[in-house]
Design an enzyme around this catalytic site. Structure first.
Site: not given
Ligand code: TNX
Length: 527
Positions: A340
């Protein structure tokens, strides 16, 4: 299937004639070539029995012994070894209980440790079958460490003597996947070593073998990195919602890693890069274009923070931190995050991920990254962790075809921070609700259609802690779903079924209660 209350379900389990083995004053564990494993087994049996079961150097042919054997090939365990890869072989084991003795056999120490947890689950059934006669505490997971919270009032002391019988049986077993993990986010909210030891105990009881620690994120930095002490000096103090922070010292991590290893579990540390770095930018102003530290961040948005490839301070930061983390890690893996980063062009993202990966590899470690790292050029053997099913399959498929290995964490199945249903008081909902059966009823090979089983290293559950503030919160989201994920990771699909699991999982609840662990009474199971 099996009528023995084993979770995860074994490849084969047969009850045999006879009364089984009763632990008594003459019972002893014969150390053989692995005294440390024998001590671990004796410790578990002592907790079960309520009296100290000693270890002796030899006497394997005598009665009343618990014998540990390492054997050379799968056939000696009674397993057809046709497709037993080395990763699967380390977990394989055989348990044989007769009236005269108990024999644990395996190809490696990890298999012996799994076999010891099988004994605990076998005893559980005996207690349940004699309910009322025998209701005090026992070898529930978590009893090595203080329970998470709220030990059941009236639960007896762990050391009260009692009759402990193991049913006469032969269990022959090997895991489907070599990586059976749980990722814990200790960055959004901090959980100290004691809570993590309880997590390790629960994991070991389910024959899971990888604890992934998400140590850094926008809201906090949780590991002392000796080359950059400012990271914890400044950014260990923050957490989501201005809750208390915290961090692990170098010694804390070493002790936790050793505690986990003694239970067959490898710790994989994650330093999340090149996004999810606000805590680093808050501690080290040199990492921002202005040279000014970023403000602390205690909200729960994602995707906004980033490193800058063109700053001369960025590469030394990556080198110092990742070299220190690799040096603190006896296990073979370092996780570099990679998820992300919504504010960066692909080329800069790939450059930063590749820089981090080369540093980790230069320290002799294998890189693990979230699915987005598939946008970079990866060394074959890199572990790519799929999480977001919206675009994960398309993203990772070319990387897997080029030699990356796939770790499966599809959010709609194994993100254990998602609410069970609309009434769950804590948790997120971005990938829907995840009831127990959702965590159980899925086909790992359907997540990325066409990918061969040999490219899948395994399955990892994850618990993100934006809304998770206490050990009770944590365990009520993990349990019982972690048991479901453990079975998907261990047991081949043709050897497991929801109806059968829903009966067996009930037997775990008593051990969670006795360990004082909060768990969710899913309406899908006739507890
Ligand atoms: C996605 S999973 C994210 C996290 C969040 C999560 C909450 C991932 C690699 N990144 O930063 O905490 O969703 O479910």
């Amino acid at each position: 299937m099996t009528d023995l209350p084993l979770v995860p379900a074994p490849l084969s389990a047969t009850t045999t004639d006879g009364p089984g083995y009763v632990l008594g004053p003459r019972t002893r564990v014969v150390a053989g070539p692995h005294p440390e494993v024998a001590a671990a087994v004796a410790h578990r049996l002592s907790r079960l029995a309520g009296f100290a079961v000693p270890v002796t150097a030899n006497g394997a042919d005598e009665p009343d012994t618990v014998v540990l054997r390492l054997v050379d090939d799968a056939a000696a365990l009674g397993l057809p070894d046709a497709d037993l890869t080395p990763e699967r072989a380390v977990g394989a084991y055989r348990v044989e209980v007769t009236e005269r003795r108990v024999t644990l056999s395996a190809l490696a120490v990890d298999g012996l440790l799994h076999a010891a947890t099988v004994l605990e689950q076998l005893v559980q059934r005996d207690r349940d079958a004699h309910a009322g006669a025998d209701t005090d505490a026992d070898a529930a997971p978590g009893t090595d460490a203080a329970p998470g919270a709220g030990a059941r009032p009236g639960a007896g002391p762990a050391d009260a003597p009692r009759t402990v019988r193991l049913p006469a049986a032969v269990v022959v077993d090997a895991p489907r996947f070599g990586w059976r993990g749980l990722s814990v986010d200790v960055a959004r909210h901090f959980f100290g070593p004691e809570v993590l030891r309880t997590v390790v105990d629960v994991m070991a009881s389910l024959r899971l073998n990888v604890l992934h620690l998400h140590l850094t994120d926008d809201q906090g930095w949780r590991l002392d990195v000796p080359s950059r002490p400012q990271l914890v000096d400044v950014s260990s103090k923050t957490a989501v919602g201005d809750d208390p922070g915290g961090y692990y010292t170098v010694d804390d991590l070493a002790e936790l890693t050793a505690y986990a290893r003694a239970r067959g579990i490898t710790v994989v540390p994650e330093i999340d890069l090149p996004g999810h770095v606000n805590a680093a930018l808050h501690a080290l102003g040199e990492l921002t274009p202005s040279g000014e530290p970023a403000d602390a961040y205690t909200g729960i948005e994602v995707g906004f923070s980033r490193l800058h490839a063109d700053l001369p301070t960025t590469e030394p930061f990556l080198r110092d931190v990742l070299t220190d983390v690799a040096a603190m890690t006896p296990g073979p893996y370092v996780h570099v995050g990679g998820d992300e980063v919504h504010t960066m062009e692909r080329a800069e993202y790939a450059q930063l991920v590749e820089t981090a990966a080369r540093i980790v590899e230069g320290q002799g470690k294998t890189v693990v990254g979230w699915q987005e790292v598939a946008k970079a050029t990866l060394t074959p053997g890199t572990v790519v962790q799929l999480w977001d099913e919206r675009d994960g399959a398309e993203l990772v498929r070319p990387a897997v075809e080029a030699g990356a290995l796939l770790l499966l964490s599809p959010a709609s199945k194994v993100y254990l921070d998602l609410k069970y249903d609309a009434s769950t008081p804590i948790g997120l909902e971005w990938a829907g609700h995840v009831e127990l059966r959702d965590s159980y009823d899925w086909d790992p090979l359907a997540v990325v259609p066409g990918v061969p089983e040999s490219s899948v290293v395994g399955i990892e559950a994850a618990i993100w802690t934006e809304t998770v503030r206490t050990p009770d919160d944590l365990f009520s989201l993990l349990l019982p779903r972690l048991a479901a994920v453990a079975e998907v990771a261990w047991t081949p699909d043709d050897r497991r079924s929801w109806a059968d699991f829903a009966v067996r999982v009930r037997h775990l609840a008593g051990s969670w209660d006795r360990a004082g662990l909060r768990w969710y009474r899913s309406p899908q199971v006739p507890w």
